[in-house]
Design a protein around this motif. Structure first.
Motif, PDB file in Angstrom:
ATOM      1  N   VAL A 386      37.045  19.162  32.434  1.00 47.47           N
ATOM      2  CA  VAL A 386      35.608  19.390  32.628  1.00 47.47           C
ATOM      3  C   VAL A 386      35.084  20.333  31.549  1.00 47.47           C
ATOM      4  CG1 VAL A 386      33.893  20.450  34.152  1.00 47.47           C
ATOM      5  CG2 VAL A 386      35.628  18.919  35.109  1.00 47.47           C
ATOM      6  N   VAL A 387      35.813  21.418  31.293  1.00 42.09           N
ATOM      7  CA  VAL A 387      35.392  22.368  30.258  1.00 42.09           C
ATOM      8  C   VAL A 387      35.374  21.694  28.892  1.00 42.09           C
ATOM      9  CG1 VAL A 387      35.988  24.511  29.070  1.00 42.09           C
ATOM     10  CG2 VAL A 387      36.201  24.369  31.560  1.00 42.09           C
ATOM     11  N   ALA A 396      30.816  28.508  33.041  1.00 47.02           N
ATOM     12  CA  ALA A 396      31.271  29.601  33.908  1.00 47.02           C
ATOM     13  C   ALA A 396      31.879  29.117  35.222  1.00 47.02           C
ATOM     14  CB  ALA A 396      30.125  30.572  34.169  1.00 47.02           C
ATOM     15  N   PRO A 397      31.302  28.108  35.927  1.00 47.39           N
ATOM     16  CA  PRO A 397      31.917  27.692  37.196  1.00 47.39           C
ATOM     17  C   PRO A 397      33.359  27.213  37.040  1.00 47.39           C
ATOM     18  CG  PRO A 397      29.672  26.869  37.047  1.00 47.39           C
ATOM     19  CD  PRO A 397      30.014  27.412  35.690  1.00 47.39           C
ATOM     20  N   ALA A 398      33.603  26.292  36.100  1.00 49.52           N
ATOM     21  CA  ALA A 398      34.959  25.773  35.928  1.00 49.52           C
ATOM     22  C   ALA A 398      35.903  26.854  35.416  1.00 49.52           C
ATOM     23  CB  ALA A 398      34.947  24.585  34.970  1.00 49.52           C
ATOM     24  N   THR A 400      35.741  30.035  35.932  1.00 47.49           N
ATOM     25  CA  THR A 400      36.033  30.998  36.989  1.00 47.49           C
ATOM     26  C   THR A 400      37.060  30.448  37.970  1.00 47.49           C
ATOM     27  OG1 THR A 400      33.800  31.901  36.785  1.00 47.49           O
ATOM     28  CG2 THR A 400      35.012  32.435  38.772  1.00 47.49           C
ATOM     29  N   VAL A 401      36.947  29.188  38.327  1.00 53.10           N
ATOM     30  CA  VAL A 401      37.961  28.606  39.220  1.00 53.10           C
ATOM     31  C   VAL A 401      39.316  28.566  38.516  1.00 53.10           C
ATOM     32  CG1 VAL A 401      38.587  26.621  40.627  1.00 53.10           C
ATOM     33  CG2 VAL A 401      36.194  27.288  40.444  1.00 53.10           C
ATOM     34  N   LEU A 402      39.325  28.261  37.225  1.00 51.57           N
ATOM     35  CA  LEU A 402      40.583  28.332  36.472  1.00 51.57           C
ATOM     36  C   LEU A 402      41.157  29.747  36.505  1.00 51.57           C
ATOM     37  CD1 LEU A 402      39.782  26.154  33.321  1.00 51.57           C
ATOM     38  CD2 LEU A 402      41.646  25.758  34.948  1.00 51.57           C
ATOM     39  N   ALA A 403      40.299  30.753  36.369  1.00 54.70           N
ATOM     40  CA  ALA A 403      40.755  32.140  36.422  1.00 54.70           C
ATOM     41  C   ALA A 403      41.328  32.469  37.791  1.00 54.70           C
ATOM     42  CB  ALA A 403      39.598  33.084  36.086  1.00 54.70           C
ATOM     43  N   LEU A 404      40.686  31.994  38.845  1.00 53.05           N
ATOM     44  CA  LEU A 404      41.190  32.232  40.195  1.00 53.05           C
ATOM     45  C   LEU A 404      42.585  31.642  40.363  1.00 53.05           C
ATOM     46  CD1 LEU A 404      40.747  33.163  43.142  1.00 53.05           C
ATOM     47  CD2 LEU A 404      39.690  30.929  43.574  1.00 53.05           C
ATOM     48  N   LEU A 405      42.790  30.427  39.860  1.00 47.01           N
ATOM     49  CA  LEU A 405      44.112  29.800  39.961  1.00 47.01           C
ATOM     50  C   LEU A 405      45.144  30.580  39.162  1.00 47.01           C
ATOM     51  CD1 LEU A 405      43.200  26.007  39.726  1.00 47.01           C
ATOM     52  CD2 LEU A 405      43.720  27.343  41.771  1.00 47.01           C
ATOM     53  N   ALA A 406      44.777  31.057  37.972  1.00 45.66           N
ATOM     54  CA  ALA A 406      45.717  31.839  37.164  1.00 45.66           C
ATOM     55  C   ALA A 406      46.082  33.136  37.869  1.00 45.66           C
ATOM     56  CB  ALA A 406      45.114  32.119  35.785  1.00 45.66           C
ATOM     57  N   TRP A 407      45.084  33.821  38.426  1.00 38.67           N
ATOM     58  CA  TRP A 407      45.348  35.076  39.144  1.00 38.67           C
ATOM     59  C   TRP A 407      46.251  34.827  40.345  1.00 38.67           C
ATOM     60  CZ3 TRP A 407      43.355  36.519  44.112  1.00 38.67           C
ATOM     61  CH2 TRP A 407      43.614  37.842  44.465  1.00 38.67           C
ATOM     62  N   GLU A 420      36.604  36.824  31.377  1.00 35.77           N
ATOM     63  CA  GLU A 420      35.752  37.339  30.300  1.00 35.77           C
ATOM     64  C   GLU A 420      34.887  36.229  29.721  1.00 35.77           C
ATOM     65  OE1 GLU A 420      38.231  39.227  27.398  1.00 35.77           O
ATOM     66  OE2 GLU A 420      39.265  40.383  28.946  1.00 35.77           O
ATOM     67  N   ARG A 421      35.471  35.070  29.507  1.00 37.26           N
ATOM     68  CA  ARG A 421      34.698  33.945  28.967  1.00 37.26           C
ATOM     69  C   ARG A 421      33.605  33.536  29.947  1.00 37.26           C
ATOM     70  NH1 ARG A 421      37.751  28.864  27.105  1.00 37.26           N
ATOM     71  NH2 ARG A 421      35.592  28.369  26.537  1.00 37.26           N
ATOM     72  N   ALA A 422      33.945  33.488  31.234  1.00 37.91           N
ATOM     73  CA  ALA A 422      32.954  33.096  32.238  1.00 37.91           C
ATOM     74  C   ALA A 422      31.794  34.081  32.280  1.00 37.91           C
ATOM     75  CB  ALA A 422      33.619  32.984  33.607  1.00 37.91           C
ATOM     76  N   LEU A 423      32.100  35.376  32.250  1.00 36.92           N
ATOM     77  CA  LEU A 423      31.042  36.381  32.319  1.00 36.92           C
ATOM     78  C   LEU A 423      30.232  36.443  31.027  1.00 36.92           C
ATOM     79  CD1 LEU A 423      32.868  39.225  34.275  1.00 36.92           C
ATOM     80  CD2 LEU A 423      31.011  37.763  35.083  1.00 36.92           C
ATOM     81  N   ASP A 424      30.853  36.142  29.902  1.00 40.62           N
ATOM     82  CA  ASP A 424      30.086  36.036  28.663  1.00 40.62           C
ATOM     83  C   ASP A 424      29.035  34.921  28.778  1.00 40.62           C
ATOM     84  OD1 ASP A 424      31.389  38.094  27.436  1.00 40.62           O
ATOM     85  OD2 ASP A 424      32.775  36.826  26.309  1.00 40.62           O
ATOM     86  N   GLN A 425      29.407  33.836  29.440  1.00 38.55           N
ATOM     87  CA  GLN A 425      28.515  32.691  29.556  1.00 38.55           C
ATOM     88  C   GLN A 425      27.516  32.843  30.699  1.00 38.55           C
ATOM     89  OE1 GLN A 425      30.819  29.043  29.562  1.00 38.55           O
ATOM     90  NE2 GLN A 425      32.112  29.742  27.878  1.00 38.55           N
ATOM     91  N   ASP A 426      27.897  33.579  31.747  1.00 35.63           N
ATOM     92  CA  ASP A 426      27.003  33.804  32.885  1.00 35.63           C
ATOM     93  C   ASP A 426      27.294  35.190  33.442  1.00 35.63           C
ATOM     94  OD1 ASP A 426      25.450  33.829  35.108  1.00 35.63           O
ATOM     95  OD2 ASP A 426      26.334  32.063  36.064  1.00 35.63           O
ATOM     96  N   PRO A 427      26.637  36.231  32.913  1.00 33.31           N
ATOM     97  CA  PRO A 427      26.960  37.611  33.314  1.00 33.31           C
ATOM     98  C   PRO A 427      26.776  37.894  34.795  1.00 33.31           C
ATOM     99  CG  PRO A 427      25.644  37.584  31.298  1.00 33.31           C
ATOM    100  CD  PRO A 427      25.638  36.186  31.831  1.00 33.31           C
ATOM    101  N   GLY A 428      26.005  37.092  35.507  1.00 35.70           N
ATOM    102  CA  GLY A 428      25.792  37.354  36.923  1.00 35.70           C
ATOM    103  C   GLY A 428      26.611  36.489  37.844  1.00 35.70           C
ATOM    104  N   HIS A 429      27.622  35.793  37.334  1.00 34.60           N
ATOM    105  CA  HIS A 429      28.404  34.884  38.171  1.00 34.60           C
ATOM    106  C   HIS A 429      29.200  35.693  39.190  1.00 34.60           C
ATOM    107  CE1 HIS A 429      31.174  31.715  39.391  1.00 34.60           C
ATOM    108  NE2 HIS A 429      30.346  30.852  38.837  1.00 34.60           N
ATOM    109  N   ARG A 430      28.910  35.494  40.461  1.00 33.40           N
ATOM    110  CA  ARG A 430      29.437  36.363  41.512  1.00 33.40           C
ATOM    111  C   ARG A 430      30.964  36.290  41.637  1.00 33.40           C
ATOM    112  NH1 ARG A 430      29.564  40.943  44.174  1.00 33.40           N
ATOM    113  NH2 ARG A 430      29.862  40.758  46.414  1.00 33.40           N
TER     114      ARG A 430
END
Length: 452
Positions: A386-387, A396-398, A400-407, A420-430
């Motif tokens: 998808v990315v 940012a959505p995809a 962030t989910v990838l980051a969650l799986l890695a964590w 970091e990449r997700a927040l660079d693209q969407d600083p307010g992504h919860r």
């Protein structure tokens, strides 16, 4: 930037300390050091990339110098104005890990930082020397500290004054192959990326498939914006979740068909809706409860918050109160997941309880379990596609989910890069913000915390 990694290869069912050593390819193997300098060759494997301009701190835990938590931070931050505060925070991670000995490996890019004209004392103005002083003060009451400097393929003990033991210029790092320990880390974690940034790199697809994905994404967002009423929105969400499940199921078969660019564009659009994204995460977190993602779509109950994460939801709170009414990038005036369709009543309460129980599988040290590799591997592969096919710098959505799986898999370093990449693209992504807090606090997933 600071990244914290859990113990390498640690699993909740690690054998006891006196058990026979596991095979080299067994990721549950406990790694022990005969001498702290063995770490110098292992650091790139522990982090997943060769550090540059960095300070790496490693906890050695009893019994038998077992490798504990590994923390990397930018050297510039250690020697900066807030370096003492940062060092105290790093020492807190080591203390929580039960460190009996601490090894610091400095990558300052200045060769041998010792001055032969000063009896091999650290040269005045050396960044490695300044960083070592800051870190020594922070761990002075914690554990014995050994400091090494690595640069240009050579290593030296920073406090060594004996030219016979540590000659000017140091020893070749190639003399420390890491041997068996490095082989075990490769078996457990894979190879070493060329740099930290490469850990989160997803190369874009060819222009033609990306154009096809973009057209499908626009059509699917238009379908949502034309949805007339809650029932139509629910149908859109169900079709989005079905598309994810079909594509993820196909990805579990290495010989199965790959999702088309049109499917990937539709999934990119679907992940912009927090309710669909939450349902997707739940298919990865608890694949045994096939009805829960559908229940989340039906009730609009918020999905993957992280209870127990600093800044995350407390008891009785919805996971995502701030995300109601999230703007859909690229859809003028369009919003999805607004507060009007968030469910309430007994059914929604039951779903919320089920969601919280599912999240406990990730974060709770008692109930937490390891990811199911066949499910998460398929999810990772699909999200990366998808990315690769999506809009640049708007993933940012995809991510962030990838980051969650890695964590969740224990790879905190890759998770940090993706967040970091997700927040660079969407600083307010919860969700990205919550993961960022968890990583900054050194909070591991539940199955790792159970061993702490």
């Amino acid at each position: 930037m600071t990244t914290t990694a859990p113990r390498p290869g640690s699993r909740p069912d690690d054998p006891p300390a006196d058990a026979p050593a596991a095979g080299l390819s067994d990721p549950r193997a406990t790694l022990r050091l005969g001498h702290p300098r063995e770490l110098l060759a292992l650091v790139p494997y522990l982090l997943g990339f060769p550090p540059r301009d960095s300070a790496v701190l490693v906890s050695l835990r009893p019994p038998g110098r077992r490798l504990g938590v590994v923390v990397r931070t930018d050297l510039a931050d250690v020697v900066g104005p807030d370096g003492a505060l940062l060092a105290d925070s790093l020492a807190g991670h080591l203390r929580a890990d039960g460190a009996a000995e601490v090894v610091v490996v400095l990558h300052a890019g200045e060769g041998d930082p010792r001055d032969p004209d000063r009896g091999l004392r650290v040269a005045r103005g050396s960044r490695a020397g300044r960083a070592a002083d800051v870190l020594r003060r922070a761990v002075a009451d914690l554990a014995p500290l050994t400091v090494w400097s690595v640069d240009e393929g050579r290593y030296v003990g920073l406090d060594c004054r004996d030219p016979g033991c540590c000659p000017v210029g140091g020893h070749p790092l190639a003399d420390l192959s890491g041997g068996e320990l490095a082989g075990r880390l490769v078996g457990a974690r894979g190879g070493v990326a060329g740099s930290r940034e490469e850990l989160g790199l997803v190369r874009p697809a060819a222009p033609g498939p990306r154009r096809s994905a973009a057209a499908a994404r626009s059509r699917w967002l238009d379908a949502l914006l034309r949805a007339d009423g809650p029932d139509a929105v629910l149908r859109w969400r169900r079709r989005s979740l079905d598309a994810w499940r079909t594509a993820a199921g196909a990805s579990q078969d290495p010989l199965g068909p790959r999702p088309s660019a049109a499917v990937l564009g539709r999934l990119e659009a679907a992940l912009l809706d927090p309710v669909v994204r939450d349902a997707v995460v739940l298919t990865l977190v608890d694949p045994d409860d096939a009805g829960l993602p559908e229940a989340v779509l039906r009730t609009g109950v918020a999905g993957p918050g992280l209870p127990g994460v600093p800044g995350g939801p407390g008891p009785g709170e919805d996971q995502w109160p701030e995300e109601a009414g999230e703007q859909v990038p690229g859809a003028e005036g369009g919003r999805v997941g607004d507060g009007a369709d968030r469910g309430s009543g007994p059914d929604a309460t039951d779903v919320s309880d089920r969601v919280r129980a599912a999240l406990d599988l990730v974060v709770d040290p008692v109930r937490g379990r390891e990811p199911r590799e066949d499910v998460t591997a398929a999810g990772r592969a699909l999200l990366e596609q998808v990315v690769a096919h999506g809009r640049r710098d708007q993933q940012a959505p995809a991510l962030t989910v990838l980051a969650l799986l890695a964590w969740w898999d224990g790879d905190a370093v890759r998770a940090s890069v993706l967040v970091e990449r997700a927040l660079d693209q969407d600083p307010g992504h919860r969700l990205a913000e919550l993961l960022d807090r968890a990583l900054g606090a050194g909070l591991p997933p539940g199955w790792v915390r159970r061993r702490c």
